[in-house]
Motif scaffolding. Structure first.
Motif, short mmCIF file in Angstrom:
data_model
loop_
_atom_site.label_atom_id
_atom_site.label_comp_id
_atom_site.label_asym_id
_atom_site.label_seq_id
_atom_site.Cartn_x
_atom_site.Cartn_y
_atom_site.Cartn_z
N TYR A 107 1.10 -1.21 -0.45
CA TYR A 107 -0.31 0.00 -0.29
C TYR A 107 0.85 1.19 -0.25
CZ TYR A 107 1.47 -0.93 5.10
OH TYR A 107 2.01 -1.28 6.23
N SER A 108 -0.20 2.84 -0.06
CA SER A 108 1.20 3.84 -0.48
C SER A 108 1.02 3.53 1.15
CB SER A 108 0.61 4.03 -1.57
OG SER A 108 0.31 5.93 -0.48
N LYS A 110 1.76 6.91 2.53
CA LYS A 110 0.57 8.46 2.08
C LYS A 110 -0.97 8.27 2.13
CE LYS A 110 0.83 13.01 -0.59
NZ LYS A 110 1.63 13.11 -1.75
N GLU A 111 -1.04 7.16 1.55
CA GLU A 111 -2.80 6.80 1.51
C GLU A 111 -3.02 5.72 3.15
OE1 GLU A 111 -3.61 4.13 -1.34
OE2 GLU A 111 -5.67 4.41 -0.64
#
Ligand code: ADP
Length: 369
Positions: A107-108, A110-111
């Motif tokens: 996953y990112s 940031k997200e």
């Protein structure tokens, strides 16, 4: 207070990476290496959110999620599932077990951080809402309790009076209870009107001194057990623009507080200060006073100063006074200190045609009430 996040992750590197990024955003972190540790951590720590890996040894993330949702401490905690299982079935399973969000690895970061922020903000809003609901319930309970007491007194004494040849001596408690009940209803109705916003109070011109004397008489007639004295000073007729019910309610609340928070036989002074466009009515008591650090919060809804627990109240009176004074174009201020009594000053806007008029000043001493 810093938010604390539980990371449930058996892979050390993944846990460290999450911890590093979360701490960089000023979150505190707790790490659990397996499902049992996660359940224990929720019981032991004050947590604000959980990042939950699914593929854990023994107790899986699915099980942890289900158990947390069944526990009182985990019921409302935001849970974000982090897993390598990206298929629709796994996502649906996670969400139906009670997870608030689901992110597939990789996953990112940031997200992930954005999702954490979003869930924490929502959690704060829900907490604030339920705290408010709890407070409103307290105020409502107080109102119901007071109204019930008033009705019991009115019903009881009027029942006795009806059977007596001389019913007059039963009228006083009935009157006091009725005045108190009316004041509570006025508070409630004015408050709901003003809080809805948009509606302005209808204004009329009247003599503020007459109104003050009238309200003070009500207290006097109320035959207050503490035998306090109200002294009205420095007055002359003065026409102001007010809403009669609202202005009355402001004075009732201030005089009632001056009585409630004063010792037996204490004196209360009411005095007037005239300005070109307004007149100040000050109500000064010899009571317990309010600590300096509490003064900025004293007009907040439901705020009660420390030490007020023994006195009946809901922390609504001054909030209402503040709203009403401002809705009539005036304002309310307070000067006080602990043990030094309090002076509440409310200003009313003068009726224009009277602004430059002058007259004779006087002084009257009201009887004990
Ligand atoms: P209530 O009296 O129902 O608690 P108010 O809004 O009228 O609510 O007052 C808020 C708080 O301000 C009170 O709980 C009390 O601590 C303090 N207070 C108000 N008036 C006085 C006063 N005259 N003297 C001392 N404290 C006061």
């Amino acid at each position: 207070m810093d938010k604390q996040i539980l990371i449930v992750e058996d892979e050390k590197d993944c846990a460290e990476l999450l911890r590093y990024h979360l701490q960089k955003e000023n979150y505190q972190t707790v790490v659990a290496r397996n499902g049992e540790e996660a359940i224990d951590a929720v019981q032991c720590y004050r947590l604000d959110a959980v990042l939950l890996d699914v593929m854990l040894p023994e107790l899986s993330g699915w099980e942890v999620c289900r158990l947390l949702r069944e526990s009182s401490k985990g019921k409302c905690l935001p849970i974000i599932m982090l897993t390598a299982l990206s298929d629709e079935e796994s996502r649906v399973k996670g969400l139906s077990l009670g997870a608030d969000d689901y992110l597939s690895k990789p996953y990112s970061m940031k997200e992930l951080l954005l999702k954490v922020r979003k869930h924490l903000d929502r959690q704060d809003a829900v907490r604030q809402f339920s705290a408010r609901a709890q407070e409103q319930d307290t105020a409502l309970q107080y109102m119901i309790h007071e109204m019930r007491n008033a009705m019991t007194v009115i019903g009881g004494y009027s029942g006795v009076a009806l059977k007596k040849e001389d019913p007059r001596r039963y009228l006083k408690p009935i009157h006091v209870a009725a005045v108190h009940a009316e004041s509570l209803l006025n508070d409630a109705s004015l408050l709901s009107k003003l809080e809805k916003g948009g509606s302005s109070l209808p204004m009329e011109t009247m003599d503020i001194v007459d109104l003050v004397k009238d309200v003070a008489d009500t207290f006097h007639d109320g035959a207050n057990k503490k035998r306090r004295e109200i002294v009205i000073m420095n007055f002359r007729p003065c026409q102001v623009r007010v809403n009669r019910t609202a202005a009355r309610q402001v004075l009732v609340n201030l005089l009632s507080n001056a009585g409630k928070y004063s010792p037996e036989c204490g004196r209360i002074w009411v005095y007037f200060d005239e300005h070109p466009y307004s007149v100040d009515v000050s109500i000064k008591d010899e009571g317990c006073g309010i600590r300096q650090e509490e003064l900025p919060r004293i007009f907040e809804k439901y705020y009660r100063a420390a030490g007020s627990e023994q006195v009946k109240g809901a922390g609504l009176g001054l909030f209402i006074v503040h709203l009403l004074a401002e809705s009539m174009g005036g304002k309310i201020t307070v000067m006080s200190d602990q043990g030094a009594g309090s002076t509440f000053t409310v200003s009313f806007v003068k009726a224009e045609e009277m602004a430059l008029d002058s007259g004779r000043r006087g002084s009257v001493k009201a009887e004990q009430w």
